[in-house]
Write an enzyme that holds these catalytic residues in place. Structure first.
Site, PDB file in Angstrom:
ATOM      1  N   ASP A 179       0.875  -1.171   0.000  1.00  0.00           N
ATOM      2  CA  ASP A 179       0.000   0.000   0.000  1.00  0.00           C
ATOM      3  C   ASP A 179       0.914   1.224   0.000  1.00  0.00           C
ATOM      4  OD1 ASP A 179      -1.533   2.181   0.742  1.00  0.00           O
ATOM      5  OD2 ASP A 179      -2.540   1.155   2.393  1.00  0.00           O
ATOM      6  N   ILE A 180       0.824   2.042  -1.017  1.00  0.00           N
ATOM      7  CA  ILE A 180       1.779   3.158  -1.167  1.00  0.00           C
ATOM      8  C   ILE A 180       1.690   4.161  -0.013  1.00  0.00           C
ATOM      9  CG2 ILE A 180       0.329   4.661  -2.620  1.00  0.00           C
ATOM     10  CD1 ILE A 180       3.008   5.081  -4.280  1.00  0.00           C
ATOM     11  N   ASN A 211      -6.348  13.049 -10.604  1.00  0.00           N
ATOM     12  CA  ASN A 211      -7.028  13.491 -11.828  1.00  0.00           C
ATOM     13  C   ASN A 211      -6.795  14.990 -11.941  1.00  0.00           C
ATOM     14  OD1 ASN A 211      -9.291  15.007 -10.537  1.00  0.00           O
ATOM     15  ND2 ASN A 211      -9.765  12.957  -9.755  1.00  0.00           N
ATOM     16  N   GLY A 213      -9.424   5.099  -5.442  1.00  0.00           N
ATOM     17  CA  GLY A 213      -8.142   4.411  -5.625  1.00  0.00           C
ATOM     18  C   GLY A 213      -7.016   4.986  -4.779  1.00  0.00           C
ATOM     19  N   VAL A 214      -5.844   5.109  -5.368  1.00  0.00           N
ATOM     20  CA  VAL A 214      -4.665   5.635  -4.670  1.00  0.00           C
ATOM     21  C   VAL A 214      -4.938   7.054  -4.156  1.00  0.00           C
ATOM     22  CG1 VAL A 214      -2.246   6.297  -4.939  1.00  0.00           C
ATOM     23  CG2 VAL A 214      -3.098   4.326  -6.159  1.00  0.00           C
ATOM     24  N   ASP A 215      -5.548   7.846  -5.003  1.00  0.00           N
ATOM     25  CA  ASP A 215      -5.839   9.246  -4.690  1.00  0.00           C
ATOM     26  C   ASP A 215      -6.658   9.347  -3.397  1.00  0.00           C
ATOM     27  OD1 ASP A 215      -5.951  11.952  -5.112  1.00  0.00           O
ATOM     28  OD2 ASP A 215      -7.339  11.878  -6.809  1.00  0.00           O
ATOM     29  N   THR A 269      -3.603   2.418 -14.218  1.00  0.00           N
ATOM     30  CA  THR A 269      -4.008   1.021 -14.454  1.00  0.00           C
ATOM     31  C   THR A 269      -5.210   0.591 -13.603  1.00  0.00           C
ATOM     32  OG1 THR A 269      -2.453   0.138 -12.833  1.00  0.00           O
ATOM     33  CG2 THR A 269      -1.665   0.325 -15.105  1.00  0.00           C
ATOM     34  N   GLY A 270      -5.814   1.564 -12.900  1.00  0.00           N
ATOM     35  CA  GLY A 270      -7.026   1.256 -12.132  1.00  0.00           C
ATOM     36  C   GLY A 270      -8.224   1.841 -12.872  1.00  0.00           C
TER      37      GLY A 270
HETATM   38  N1  AR6 Z   1      -1.410   1.562  -2.873  1.00  0.00           N
HETATM   39  C1  AR6 Z   1      -0.866   1.155  -4.036  1.00  0.00           C
HETATM   40  N2  AR6 Z   1      -1.598   0.920  -5.146  1.00  0.00           N
HETATM   41  C2  AR6 Z   1      -2.945   1.116  -5.060  1.00  0.00           C
HETATM   42  C3  AR6 Z   1      -3.585   1.558  -3.874  1.00  0.00           C
HETATM   43  C4  AR6 Z   1      -2.758   1.778  -2.738  1.00  0.00           C
HETATM   44  N3  AR6 Z   1      -3.252   2.203  -1.584  1.00  0.00           N
HETATM   45  N4  AR6 Z   1      -4.923   1.652  -4.136  1.00  0.00           N
HETATM   46  C5  AR6 Z   1      -5.108   1.292  -5.429  1.00  0.00           C
HETATM   47  N5  AR6 Z   1      -3.926   0.956  -5.983  1.00  0.00           N
HETATM   48  P1  AR6 Z   1      -6.202   4.156  -9.527  1.00  0.00           P
HETATM   49  P2  AR6 Z   1      -5.715   5.543 -12.085  1.00  0.00           P
HETATM   50  C6  AR6 Z   1      -3.611   0.551  -7.377  1.00  0.00           C
HETATM   51  O1  AR6 Z   1      -7.602   3.867  -9.912  1.00  0.00           O
HETATM   52  O2  AR6 Z   1      -6.007   4.327 -12.881  1.00  0.00           O
HETATM   53  C7  AR6 Z   1      -8.884   8.134  -8.915  1.00  0.00           C
HETATM   54  O3  AR6 Z   1     -10.246   8.222  -8.617  1.00  0.00           O
HETATM   55  C8  AR6 Z   1      -4.710   0.023  -8.240  1.00  0.00           C
HETATM   56  O4  AR6 Z   1      -4.859  -1.364  -8.033  1.00  0.00           O
HETATM   57  O5  AR6 Z   1      -5.921   4.613  -8.145  1.00  0.00           O
HETATM   58  O6  AR6 Z   1      -4.532   6.382 -12.459  1.00  0.00           O
HETATM   59  C9  AR6 Z   1      -8.284   9.480  -9.298  1.00  0.00           C
HETATM   60  O7  AR6 Z   1      -8.886  10.544  -8.610  1.00  0.00           O
HETATM   61  C10 AR6 Z   1      -4.165   0.308  -9.638  1.00  0.00           C
HETATM   62  O8  AR6 Z   1      -3.261  -0.714 -10.036  1.00  0.00           O
HETATM   63  O9  AR6 Z   1      -5.554   5.275 -10.496  1.00  0.00           O
HETATM   64  C11 AR6 Z   1      -8.527   9.552 -10.775  1.00  0.00           C
HETATM   65  O10 AR6 Z   1      -9.805  10.055 -11.072  1.00  0.00           O
HETATM   66  C12 AR6 Z   1      -3.342   1.584  -9.462  1.00  0.00           C
HETATM   67  O11 AR6 Z   1      -3.182   1.721  -8.048  1.00  0.00           O
HETATM   68  C13 AR6 Z   1      -8.411   8.117 -11.219  1.00  0.00           C
HETATM   69  O12 AR6 Z   1      -8.740   7.315 -10.084  1.00  0.00           O
HETATM   70  C14 AR6 Z   1      -3.958   2.823 -10.038  1.00  0.00           C
HETATM   71  O13 AR6 Z   1      -5.361   2.833  -9.839  1.00  0.00           O
HETATM   72  C15 AR6 Z   1      -7.015   7.747 -11.655  1.00  0.00           C
HETATM   73  O14 AR6 Z   1      -7.023   6.440 -12.151  1.00  0.00           O
END
Ligand code: AR6
Length: 186
Positions: free
Chosen positions: A16-17, A30, A38-40, A131-132
């Protein structure tokens, strides 16, 4: 998995980052910079409100229209272990990965590394950007991410560690495959 180029170690790990203790962690944001899922979402939840406050100021002063895809900005890390959060915006892929998506994703990584160096950050953690929710194919995204890191290291022998913190074993395997391929090309 680890690989050293010059003085920089590229480290792939699952996790978990928001738990990373590097000087900076990168947020897959975004263009509104106002948070999301997600991460954000995880970064803002754990980091606390000071991060959003700074994002609001950045929007007002520098990016009233929003942060363009491929660009990066830096804020405090709030309550996180990391001193800084670097916010970048990857491309929305909808499952496809043409030259356009590749270039924008490359820029997101490269510009994050540039802003890290400008702020004297020597250790940094990246999630798997785009990639999410943004649905870029993971293997293509992994190759682009690692290629940007290797290019940056070759140009600027400055950073000590670049970590890729992957959320699942499956994503980790794709990054490991991509790193092996890139090592063979070096
Ligand atoms: N630690 C590490 N990796 C994670 C974590 C975490 N805590 N949580 C999710 N991931 P995403 P995007 C992985 O959707 O595709 C947001 O709503 C997840 O499995 O977080 O760039 C923003 O506000 C995936 O592999 O980011 C934007 O609107 C990766 O992190 C949008 O999502 C990225 O998934 C950005 O989408």
């Amino acid at each position: 998995m680890e690989y050293k180029i010059g003085k920089t170690r590229i480290i792939l790990k699952t996790g978990d980052i928001t738990e990373e203790d590097t000087q900076a962690i990168v947020n897959a944001a975004n263009s509104t910079l106002m948070g999301g899922g997600g991460v954000d979402g995880a970064i803002h939840r754990k980091g606390g409100p000071s991060i959003l406050e700074e994002c609001k100021k950045i929007r007002e002063k520098e990016y009233p229209e929003g942060l363009p895809t491929g660009e990066a900005v830096i804020t405090t890390g709030g309550n996180l272990k990391a001193k800084y959060v670097i916010h970048t915006v990857g491309p929305v892929c909808h499952g496809k990965f043409t030259e356009r998506e590749e270039k924008l994703l490359y820029n997101a990584y490269y510009n994050s590394l540039k802003i890290a160096k400008e702020n004297k950050v020597k250790t940094i953690s990246f999630p798997s950007i785009s990639t999410g929710a943004y649905r870029c194919p993971i293997y293509n995204a992994a190759k682009t991410a690692i290629r940007a890191a290797v290019d940056f290291i070759k140009k600027e022998n400055y950073l000590e560690q670049i970590r890729f913190v992957l959320f699942t074993e499956e994503i980790y395997e794709k990054y490991a495959e991509a790193l092996k391929e890139i090592i063979d090309e070096i």
